[in-house]
Design a protein around this motif. Structure first.
Motif, short mmCIF file in Angstrom:
data_model
loop_
_atom_site.label_atom_id
_atom_site.label_comp_id
_atom_site.label_asym_id
_atom_site.label_seq_id
_atom_site.Cartn_x
_atom_site.Cartn_y
_atom_site.Cartn_z
N CYS A 102 35.09 41.22 39.12
CA CYS A 102 36.51 41.57 39.02
C CYS A 102 36.94 41.33 37.58
O CYS A 102 36.49 40.38 36.94
CB CYS A 102 37.36 40.71 39.96
SG CYS A 102 39.12 40.99 39.84
N GLY A 104 40.36 42.07 37.11
CA GLY A 104 41.80 42.20 37.31
C GLY A 104 42.53 40.87 37.20
O GLY A 104 42.89 40.27 38.20
N LYS A 132 47.42 38.24 45.38
CA LYS A 132 47.05 39.41 44.58
C LYS A 132 47.15 40.69 45.42
O LYS A 132 46.73 40.70 46.57
CB LYS A 132 45.62 39.23 44.06
CG LYS A 132 45.24 40.28 43.06
CD LYS A 132 44.29 39.75 42.01
CE LYS A 132 45.04 39.24 40.79
NZ LYS A 132 44.15 38.62 39.82
N CYS A 134 45.51 43.45 45.15
CA CYS A 134 44.17 43.92 45.51
C CYS A 134 43.55 42.96 46.52
O CYS A 134 43.48 41.77 46.27
CB CYS A 134 43.30 43.96 44.27
SG CYS A 134 41.56 44.22 44.64
N GLY A 136 40.59 42.44 47.25
CA GLY A 136 39.30 41.88 46.88
C GLY A 136 39.34 41.14 45.56
O GLY A 136 38.36 40.52 45.15
N ASN A 197 35.87 44.71 43.02
CA ASN A 197 35.54 44.31 44.39
C ASN A 197 36.52 44.93 45.38
O ASN A 197 36.66 44.47 46.49
CB ASN A 197 35.59 42.78 44.46
CG ASN A 197 35.00 42.24 45.74
OD1 ASN A 197 34.04 42.80 46.26
ND2 ASN A 197 35.58 41.18 46.27
N SER A 198 37.20 45.99 44.95
CA SER A 198 38.21 46.59 45.82
C SER A 198 37.63 47.76 46.60
O SER A 198 37.09 48.70 46.02
CB SER A 198 39.38 47.08 44.99
OG SER A 198 40.14 47.99 45.77
N TYR A 208 47.67 49.27 41.77
CA TYR A 208 47.76 47.83 41.58
C TYR A 208 46.85 47.23 40.52
O TYR A 208 46.93 46.06 40.23
CB TYR A 208 47.64 47.08 42.90
CG TYR A 208 46.38 47.30 43.74
CD1 TYR A 208 45.13 47.00 43.25
CD2 TYR A 208 46.49 47.73 45.06
CE1 TYR A 208 44.01 47.15 44.03
CE2 TYR A 208 45.37 47.90 45.86
CZ TYR A 208 44.12 47.60 45.34
OH TYR A 208 43.02 47.75 46.11
N VAL A 211 42.16 48.08 35.90
CA VAL A 211 40.72 48.08 35.61
C VAL A 211 39.88 48.13 36.88
O VAL A 211 38.75 47.67 36.90
CB VAL A 211 40.33 46.83 34.79
CG1 VAL A 211 40.77 46.96 33.36
CG2 VAL A 211 40.91 45.58 35.42
S1 SF4 Z 1 40.70 46.44 41.66
FE1 SF4 Z 1 38.76 45.54 41.09
S2 SF4 Z 1 39.08 44.72 39.08
FE2 SF4 Z 1 41.07 45.12 39.92
S3 SF4 Z 1 41.72 43.23 40.86
FE3 SF4 Z 1 40.68 44.40 42.43
S4 SF4 Z 1 38.57 43.75 42.31
FE4 SF4 Z 1 39.53 43.08 40.46
#
Ligand code: SF4
Ligand code: SF4
Ligand code: SF4
Ligand code: SF4
Lengths: 282, 438
Positions: A102, A104, A132, A134, A136, A197-198, A208, A211
């Protein structure tokens, strides 16, 4: 006065004799090989081998219950030495390193709500599935950093866990501690990773996170063997990681990173020396 | 006369004046009803309708899975427009059935009025289960489970919970004032199911009108109304039992271990509806209040109504909400948005603006001991929380972390603003995880 000293000395002497005798008489026979194995182990007592501490593992190896390569922190170096001590064929351990998938951090990924509670990822995760947006993404409260016995994890100022490839011994403690399964074990010689990890669809990820992987397939088109996309998330197929590099430049969201170039922005670590097994430099 | 109560607890400003004199109004149907399958403690129901199906009010749309589970029913007649995960009050997207009401609000055929006299205890219990009745105080524990004590557990007392100790909430208060007959009809059924003669109704002394009315209605029926001291968490099961009967539920035990079953007054009314009219649980009473709500009200709402619709019916908001709480301010859960639907446990909806939620940063524990004094479970919140933070889980367990009822008294009173209850909840989670492993 003198007598007092004499008699104290006397007590001490007789106690010493008795203790010495007891030590001889009741001594537990320790297999010398066990001590030798203990010598070459890192001594972190991290439990990654599945035994209680390094002592437990040493005992198990000597008894033939564990393999010589079962100590992840010891890596290939320790495995070879243990094999030598026991006079068995060396088994090669694939050195692994943990990676936070990640990028983010609080600057690049959005929050669902303002979290003011306990500074712990597992505690935060219990409140509406974590602050968060996201589902993941790294929560950045540093539970992994606290459990790492080797001090290999640092938190950036923007709240992202970053793992030092030099200090990480592959003990997996952080993997077990992270409530969001953001940390994965990867082969040490693989330097290219998809740092996301999304598993949400691209359109949602765009909302959201700046990156996050949007599953646009560009990496897969660039290096078909080196990537798979499942659940709207790209992943490096680590058997073919050598072919993954060309996609680094192509990824529109910059979520593929080559760790040879350095760490994700904001990281406080020095550039890593890649491809070197942990401890091998010494 | 000195009012009955339990040791510990505290008295936050009760803020009931906003809505306590407002008669219950029926909230009109929204454009879309979002009915989550997870709205009781236990296994969520399993969807048994499809997109495009036409459903009638009261029709089963989710089947119970297992003993600690109840079916879910369509709250109104209309078309199923989606079966998909929707944002749930828990903060996650969970399976839900979305119904667009046709405005006719027609009940499904075959709902039969029943005669509690003629039905056996088992038949009554089955009716209660099939109607999807859960604890309406907010805990949403399936009612039939509490009404099925295991062999060897002798129940001799039924306590009706009309305490409503959470600040702001007035739904139970209004229910007792406006539908005392329904509540008492429910009590008669519950009492028959459990085979008990002793029944108490606990009501906090800040509802004198409800105490009077219920006392009158109860005369000659063998039900005693017990006025209780105004103190939070008077309505917590174990505290209520201690206050009324003097019996102490042992650590790790259940009310049935001391021969008591507690049911909320709202649950009793729902039980009466289920048995007397054969009607499943499709609506409930909910207090919409808080400084940001233009016109606080007590509403009769359909389950599945989006919170935004409730707020709209109450005249909208007077500013930007900074905190949305479903349930009461002490034990309710903060919401991420007003788009989530009301569930069977939605006893209240409270909106606060930025000025109403003072934020102070956490300080060091000053060892004042106020948390210990306030704790109704008689444990030491500060010690347990400190252990929890160090991940000393067995120590937290030894100090009785599992006895914490998560009432939030310690956190409310702490002058150092420590997130005590959160730390203890974290420890409880870790203890349960540890127990599962070994
Ligand atoms: S989208 Fe990917 S990089 Fe962004 S917060 Fe989620 S896991 Fe992290
Ligand atoms: S990687 Fe996991 S444990 Fe570490 S800070 Fe992020 S969410 Fe927390
Ligand atoms: S190129 Fe980047 S965003 Fe696109 S699928 Fe690959 S990793 Fe995801
Ligand atoms: S109330 Fe807060 S400050 Fe006082 S003893 Fe408890 S934890 Fe410490």
């Amino acid at each position: 006065m003198l007598e007092a000293i004499m008699s104290l000395g006397g007590i001490g002497l007789s106690a010493a004799v008795a203790l010495g005798f007891a030590a001889k008489k009741f001594a537990v026979e320790i297999d010398p090989r066990e001590l030798a194995v203990l010598e070459v182990l890192p001594g972190a007592n991290c439990g990654a081998c599945g035994y209680p501490g390094c002592g437990g593992y040493a005992k198990a190896v000597v008894a033939g219950q564990a393999g010589p390569a079962d100590c992840p922190p010891g890596g290939a170096g320790a495995a070879e030495k243990i094999a030598n001590i026991l006079g068995i064929a060396p088994v090669s351990a694939d050195p692994q390193v943990a990676v936070v998938l990640c990028q983010g951090d609080n600057a690049k990924a959005q929050a669902k709500y303002r979290y003011l509670g306990l500074h712990d990822c597992n505690a935060a995760q219990k409140i509406a599935d974590g602050p968060k947006a996201c589902p993941g993404g790294c929560l950045g409260l540093g539970t992994c950093a606290r459990v790492c016995p080797f001090g290999a994890i640092e938190m950036t100022a923007e709240g992202l866990a970053v793992i030092s490839r030099e200090k990480c011994t592959g003990c997996r403690k952080c993997v077990a501690a992270c409530p969001r399964s953001v940390i994965r074990m990867t082969p040490l010689d693989a330097t290219v990773h998809v740092l996301c990890n999304s598993t949400d669809k691209g359109a949602l990820v765009r909302k959201y996170c700046q990156v996050g992987c949007i599953a646009c397939q560009i990496c897969k088109k660039t290096a078909p063997e080196a990537y798979v996309i499942e659940n709207f998330l790209a992943r490096v197929t680590y058997e073919h990681h050598q072919l993954a590099a060309p996609a680094v430049e192509k990824c529109p969201t910059k979520c593929i990173r080559d760790f040879v170039d350095g760490y994700p922005e904001g990281s406080s670590f020095a550039p890593p020396t890649c491809g070197v097994a942990p401890g091998a430099a010494a | 006369m000195k009012l009955k109560t339990f040791p510990g607890g505290l008295h936050p400003p009760d803020n009931k004046r906003w809505s306590e004199h407002k008669p219950i109004e029926t909230c009109p149907l929204p454009e879309e009803l979002v009915v989550p399958m997870a709205q009781h403690i236990g296994a969520p129901a399993e969807v048994c309708v499809q997109k495009g199906d036409l459903v009638k009010k009261g029709q089963v749309i989710g089947q119970a899975k297992g003993f600690v589970s109840v079916p879910v029913h369509a709250p109104s007649s209309g078309e199923v427009v989606a079966v998909e995960p929707r944002l749930h009050p828990s903060g996650k997207a969970l399976p839900a059935v979305v119904i667009r009401p046709d405005g006719e609000d027609r009940w499904v055929e075959g709902l039969e009025p029943g005669d509690p006299e003629a039905l056996s205890a088992d038949q009554l219990r089955e009716k209660i289960r099939a109607a999807g009745i859960v604890g309406m105080g907010g805990a949403t524990f399936p009612a039939h489970v509490k009404l099925s004590p295991p062999e060897g557990k002798k129940i001799d007392t039924l306590i009706l919970n009309g305490v409503e100790c959470e600040p702001f909430l007035t739904a139970d208060h209004r229910l007792m004032l406006e539908q005392p007959d329904d509540v008492l009809a429910g009590v008669d059924i519950l009492r028959k199911v459990l085979g008990v003669s002793r029944v108490y109704i606990g009501i906090e002394a800040n509802k004198p009108d409800a105490i009077d009315l219920m006392s009158q209605a109860c005369t000659g029926r063998g039900i005693e109304v017990v006025p209780l001291e105004v103190k939070y968490p008077q309505g917590a099961e174990k505290q209520l039992i201690l206050a009324i009967t003097g019996r102490e539920v042992p650590s790790g035990g259940l009310p049935m271990d001391v021969g008591v079953v507690v049911q909320n007054v709202g649950t009793a009314a729902a039980v009466a509806d289920a048995v007397l009219h054969g009607r499943p649980l499709v609506e409930r009473i909910c207090t919409v209040s808080g400084p940001l709500v233009a016109e606080p009200k007590n509403l009769r709402i359909r389950i599945g109504t989006p919170l935004a619709h409730l707020v709209q019916f109450c005249g909208g908001v007077k500013g930007e909400p900074a905190k949305i709480i479903m349930g009461g301010p002490m034990m309710g859960s903060a919401q991420l948005s007003l788009e989530v639907p009301a569930t069977r446990g939605t006893s209240g909806l409270l909106l606060f603006g930025a000025g109403d939620v003072p934020l102070r940063s956490e300080g060091p524990c000053i060892r004042c001991g106020r948390c210990v004094q306030a704790c109704p479970a008689r444990i030491m919140p500060t010690t347990i929380a400190a252990y929890a933070r160090l991940d000393f889980i067995s120590e937290a367990e030894e100090y009785g972390a599992m006895d914490c009822i998560e009432c939030g008294c310690c956190t409310y009173i702490c002058p150092a603003t420590l997130p005590l209850v959160q730390a203890i909840r974290y420890a409880k989670g870790a203890i349960l995880a540890k127990r599962r492993k070994v």
